[in-house]
Design a protein around this motif. Structure first.
Motif, short mmCIF file in Angstrom:
data_model
loop_
_atom_site.label_atom_id
_atom_site.label_comp_id
_atom_site.label_asym_id
_atom_site.label_seq_id
_atom_site.Cartn_x
_atom_site.Cartn_y
_atom_site.Cartn_z
N UNK A 106 0.83 -1.21 0.00
CA UNK A 106 0.00 0.00 0.00
C UNK A 106 0.86 1.26 0.00
N UNK A 107 1.94 1.25 0.77
CA UNK A 107 2.81 2.43 0.83
C UNK A 107 3.89 2.40 -0.24
N UNK A 108 3.84 1.39 -1.13
CA UNK A 108 4.74 1.27 -2.28
C UNK A 108 6.20 1.08 -1.90
N UNK A 109 6.43 0.43 -0.75
CA UNK A 109 7.81 0.13 -0.35
C UNK A 109 8.46 -0.81 -1.35
N UNK A 110 7.69 -1.76 -1.86
CA UNK A 110 8.26 -2.73 -2.79
C UNK A 110 8.78 -2.07 -4.06
N UNK A 111 8.16 -0.98 -4.49
CA UNK A 111 8.64 -0.26 -5.67
C UNK A 111 9.97 0.45 -5.38
N UNK A 112 10.08 1.01 -4.18
CA UNK A 112 11.33 1.69 -3.81
C UNK A 112 12.47 0.69 -3.68
N UNK A 113 12.16 -0.54 -3.25
CA UNK A 113 13.20 -1.56 -3.10
C UNK A 113 13.89 -1.89 -4.41
N UNK A 114 13.24 -1.57 -5.52
CA UNK A 114 13.92 -1.73 -6.80
C UNK A 114 15.13 -0.80 -6.91
N UNK A 205 9.55 -11.73 8.34
CA UNK A 205 9.04 -10.56 7.64
C UNK A 205 10.18 -9.72 7.10
N UNK A 206 9.84 -8.77 6.25
CA UNK A 206 10.78 -7.75 5.78
C UNK A 206 10.36 -6.42 6.35
N UNK A 207 11.31 -5.69 6.93
CA UNK A 207 11.03 -4.33 7.37
C UNK A 207 11.05 -3.39 6.19
N UNK A 208 10.59 -2.18 6.41
CA UNK A 208 10.66 -1.17 5.34
C UNK A 208 12.11 -0.95 4.93
N UNK A 209 13.01 -0.98 5.91
CA UNK A 209 14.45 -0.96 5.65
C UNK A 209 15.00 -2.35 5.94
N UNK A 210 15.70 -2.92 4.98
CA UNK A 210 16.24 -4.27 5.18
C UNK A 210 17.49 -4.28 6.03
N UNK A 211 18.23 -3.16 6.06
CA UNK A 211 19.55 -3.17 6.70
C UNK A 211 19.84 -1.96 7.59
N UNK A 212 18.91 -1.05 7.77
CA UNK A 212 19.19 0.13 8.60
C UNK A 212 19.45 -0.27 10.05
N UNK A 213 20.17 0.55 10.77
CA UNK A 213 20.50 0.27 12.16
C UNK A 213 19.46 0.89 13.10
N UNK A 214 19.01 0.08 14.07
CA UNK A 214 17.97 0.50 15.01
C UNK A 214 18.61 0.78 16.36
N UNK A 215 18.52 2.03 16.80
CA UNK A 215 19.04 2.45 18.10
C UNK A 215 17.94 2.26 19.15
N UNK A 216 18.19 1.40 20.13
CA UNK A 216 17.18 1.06 21.13
C UNK A 216 17.25 2.00 22.33
N UNK A 217 16.11 2.60 22.66
CA UNK A 217 15.99 3.42 23.86
C UNK A 217 14.74 2.92 24.59
N UNK A 218 14.95 2.18 25.67
CA UNK A 218 13.82 1.52 26.35
C UNK A 218 13.51 2.19 27.69
N UNK A 365 6.09 5.54 8.81
CA UNK A 365 6.62 6.84 8.38
C UNK A 365 8.08 6.98 8.78
N UNK A 366 8.42 6.55 9.99
CA UNK A 366 9.82 6.60 10.41
C UNK A 366 10.69 5.75 9.49
N UNK A 367 10.18 4.56 9.15
CA UNK A 367 10.92 3.70 8.22
C UNK A 367 11.06 4.32 6.85
N UNK A 368 10.00 4.99 6.39
CA UNK A 368 10.04 5.65 5.09
C UNK A 368 11.10 6.74 5.06
#
Length: 527
Positions: A106-114, A205-218, A365-368
């Motif tokens: 729906x958000x066309x992430x698959x098109x951007x992955x090209x 699953x696949x995230x919107x970003x396949x390889x971005x780094x996630x900084x954890x703040x819990x 949106x953050x992933x985008x």
């Protein structure tokens, strides 16, 4: 895929709204002598720093006091706010599990992955997404490779190696206890999977970003902890800029899927101001609106009403591309919608489950945003390095201008739902994209090819689809002599070259095919 367990989320949690009149957020004048302010009294039991940049402190009292009592004691205070607990912005899933990740299409992430699957800027810098939440599964197979690691810390030595005030914050920080130990909690794990689960690894699953780094703040459960968390993220990005990437983290966006409904910024000025200082170092902040159907402009919502250009607030849409009824709206402060109903994501225990609510909408949106930072565009990457605050606002405009118009989102600022592919094209002024038109070969050069002088012909083309296209060349008798595939460029001139010096003299027909669309032009080969 592992078996899916359906969760029933309780309405009562650490994020429930509850006033704490013995727990306050106080912003002092820059000239205030903090050493004097820390003088113990019979009522004040603790004063701790939340934001050095804004001179904001958490003040705790032994009894419940009124604001004017604190104002009388702290005469240099610019503002005093209650440190309220937060509500978790997630609702109980009420539909069957969807095996397919419909939300990404729906958000066309698959098109951007090209074009890009995320992870690094065009200049090779890691892209970091900060996620503020209650806790995370740090060993999840679909996430652990994508967690940001603090290279300035030595794991387990009990020291603050990088001098940022936190001991062993190797994989981010637990803001409640100032350690690097995160509680294994569902909510943060589910949110992280949406924006950054490892892609193309044969798991879940696949995230919107396949390889971005996630900084954890819990451990984020009240306003004071939000301010402290945002300061931690700010300090990492500031250090990254000051050391030219040698230390800190290249955080481009932070996600917080929580807040407090029916509240206004006037009561929490320090919270809102923190988004501005993050923006100054090039960090956009993404938040989730309340999971109730009301107008935030009238009834209030935090942080939705914070007046910062660097803040993006997201409401919830479903599989039918309609705003869900239990999600807040506002024509000024609610920026756009994104999918948030029955979204499959990573779950604690190396499992997978559904999440619903604006908690799921915001990380889309953050992933985008993070994905846009990875586009193959030299000019974009250079501006991001040289002027991070400017490029952050450019990315926000691209996100909002690129939405798909949705009638049920008319009571939002953009009037639409996230479309990452459209957002890419909104960056054309920076990256040199050309107009999108239906498939057509617009020119073949040279149209008269001399084998003795040249080896290639080049054709220019238009297209409105950016998956792989096929190029066929046939001779005048219909015999196929060339069969190649290519992927159209989103940025730059759209042209493709073929080696044809092996062809005999004669008339040839060049065709470009995409799906059921075809465009054909002829060229001539002579000796």
């Amino acid at each position: 895929m592992k078996n899916i367990l359906f969760l029933v989320f309780t309405a009562v949690s650490a994020f429930s709204l509850q006033a704490q009149n013995n727990d306050w957020i106080v912003k002092f004048d820059k000239s205030a002598d903090i050493s004097l302010l820390k003088t113990p009294t019979s009522d004040i039991t603790e004063i701790s720093l939340l934001s050095k940049s804004l001179n904001v402190y958490n003040v705790k009292t032994s009894r419940k006091v009124k604001r004017n009592e604190l104002q009388a004691h702290f005469k240099s205070a610019e503002s005093i706010s209650e440190n309220l607990n937060l509500e978790k912005r997630e609702v109980i899933p009420n539909d069957l599990f969807y095996a397919d990740q419909w939300n990404l299409k729906v958000i066309a992430a698959d098109k951007v992955w090209e074009e890009t699957t995320g992870g690094k800027t065009f200049n090779g810098d890691d892209i970091v997404i900060a996620v503020m939440d209650d806790g995370f599964d740090v060993s999840h197979s679909d996430l652990k490779e994508n967690y940001w690691i603090n290279k300035g810390e030595i794991p387990g030595d009990g020291l603050d190696n990088d001098g940022n005030g936190y001991i062993d914050d190797v994989m981010g920080v637990n803001i409640q206890n100032n350690t690097g130990v995160h509680a294994g909690v569902s909510h943060g794990t589910l949110v992280s999977g949406i924006l950054g689960a490892k892609g193309d690894n044969g798991l879940g699953i696949a995230g919107i970003n396949w390889d971005a780094k996630i900084l954890l703040v819990s451990g984020v459960s009240n306003i004071g902890e939000i301010i402290k968390s945002l300061e931690y993220i700010y300090d990492l990005k500031k250090k990254y800029i000051e050391t030219n990437g040698a230390e800190g983290a290249n955080v481009v966006v932070n996600n917080f899927s929580g807040g407090i409904k029916k509240q206004f910024p006037s009561a929490f000025p320090s919270w809102c101001e923190q988004y501005e200082i993050l923006g100054e170092v090039g960090i956009l902040s993404v938040g989730a609106v309340a999971n109730e159907n009301f107008d935030v402009e009238i009834e209030g919502d935090m942080p939705t009403l914070c007046n910062s250009d660097y803040l993006i607030m997201v409401t919830n849409t479903n599989i039918n591309d309609v705003k869900v009824s239990d999600a807040a709206f506002g024509t000024v402060s609610v920026d756009l919608g994104a999918p948030g109903e029955v979204i499959i994501s990573s779950e604690i225990g190396d499992d997978y489950d559904n999440i619903s609510g604006t908690s799921a909408s915001a990380p889309h949106v953050a992933g985008a945003i993070a994905l846009l930072y990875s586009i193959p565009c030299q000019n974009f990457a250079d501006i991001a390095d040289q002027n991070p605050s400017e490029i952050a606002l450019t990315v926000k405009r691209a996100i909002l201008d690129g939405v798909d118009d949705i009638p049920s989102l008319s009571e939002s600022l953009s009037g639409g739902r996230l479309n990452i592919f459209n957002a890419v094209f909104e960056l054309n002024e920076i990256c040199g994209s050309v107009a999108i038109n239906p498939l057509e070969i617009t020119k073949v050069r040279p149209s008269l090819f001399k084998r003795s002088e040249q080896s290639d012909i080049t054709f220019e083309y238009d297209t409105d689809v950016f998956t792989r296209h096929t190029v066929l060349v046939r001779d005048n008798n219909g015999r196929l002599v060339i069969d190649e595939d290519f992927k159209p460029l989103i940025f730059g001139n759209r042209e493709y070259s073929l080696t044809v010096d092996h062809l005999d003299s004669g008339i040839y027909f060049l065709s470009v095919i995409e799906g059921d669309k075809i465009s054909t032009e002829r060229f001539v080969v002579v000796d």
